[in-house]
Design an enzyme around this catalytic site. Sequence first.
Site, short mmCIF file in Angstrom:
data_model
loop_
_atom_site.label_atom_id
_atom_site.label_comp_id
_atom_site.label_asym_id
_atom_site.label_seq_id
_atom_site.Cartn_x
_atom_site.Cartn_y
_atom_site.Cartn_z
N HIS A 21 0.87 -1.18 0.00
CA HIS A 21 0.00 0.00 0.00
C HIS A 21 0.91 1.23 0.00
CE1 HIS A 21 -3.46 -2.55 1.17
NE2 HIS A 21 -2.51 -3.27 1.76
N GLU A 202 -6.87 -12.60 6.22
CA GLU A 202 -5.79 -12.03 7.05
C GLU A 202 -6.26 -12.15 8.51
OE1 GLU A 202 -5.26 -7.79 6.68
OE2 GLU A 202 -3.36 -7.79 7.77
N ASP A 281 2.71 -2.79 4.39
CA ASP A 281 2.87 -1.38 4.76
C ASP A 281 4.26 -1.21 5.37
OD1 ASP A 281 0.00 -0.19 4.38
OD2 ASP A 281 -0.29 -2.08 5.43
ZN LIG Z 1 -2.54 -5.14 2.71
#
Ligand SMILES: [Zn+2]
Length: 339
Positions: A21, A202, A281
């Site tokens: 991201h 996730e 991230d």
């Molecule tokens: Zn992600």
Amino acid sequence: MTDTALETFVRGLPKAELHMHIEGSLEPELMFELAERNGVVLPFQSVDEIRAAYAFSNLQDFLDIYYQGAGVLLTAADFKDLALAYFRRLAADGGTHAEIFFDPQTHTDRGVAFGTVIEGLTAGMAQAQAELGVTAKLILCFLRHLDEAAAFATLEQAKPYLAQIAGVGLDSSEVGHPPAKFARVLQAARDLGLKVVAHAGEEGPPAYVWEAVDLIKVDRIDHGNRALEDDCLTARLVQDGVTLTVCPLSNLKLCGVSDLKHHPLKRMLKLGLKATVNSDDPAYFGGYLLENYLQTAQALDLTRDELATLARNSFTGSFLDDAEKARRLAGIDAYLASH
Ligand SMILES: [Zn+2]
């Protein structure tokens, strides 16, 4: 392999990143620089204070600070600087291609125009290709904690820029927001010629991964870790050759695993799943692409063949065309033959 030999081998191994991201690559130093450039007041006094605030332990706590940080991104130049900073890190790690997520709603909801985001990111991509030889594609993510109407409005805003966008995805808070909530908007995106991916499994249950595969018919699953709780689902993902964009350091930071030694990546490869390694991230989760490979390789004792498979999967699972995939895979073969 010694740690040094491992690092040299993995750094040189051509590889792509498929789950990153761009807003999550905002380092505290750049956050401060952009805040100053744009006259934005941050609730932190120093880079160290920001780093201390990164001691979150679940997805929601992370998202809260992530959206706060994104508030410094206002102009096309900001998005270009953000993208370039990431591509420089990727190139230093031996990454040669990236398919990066961006969250337009995080910006348009603050009054930043959709076109400003695209203009900045694509300028960064063009400079990265010219200066670093790194290629990239953009994937527009819908924030799944928002509603379907907001996603449709974002897709409408994207229409003038479809030539610059390769696909759409779903990110942000997973639990309570199953892929089915966005089935219609994802289908509308597919009808526009866009690829479709989704974060699933996730924190959410295997049922969400089933939905992503059966209902949404995704081109890739982002994460997918919890699919392993369901043998039928695992068999289905193997049979269909679905690429999983796995993010080991992210899983560790958000407590999906208590120790990388317990990470399912090696098991995924042994089961025949098309797993890849990604940083998610990286500014927030403790490492970029190479660091994810190295820490996972050390914790799970990954072999040279397994590392090569991960690199191959990153290209076969990419949205490059078949000729380009073949060229990249030949590059891996050539590297292995000489190392
Ligand atoms: Zn992600």
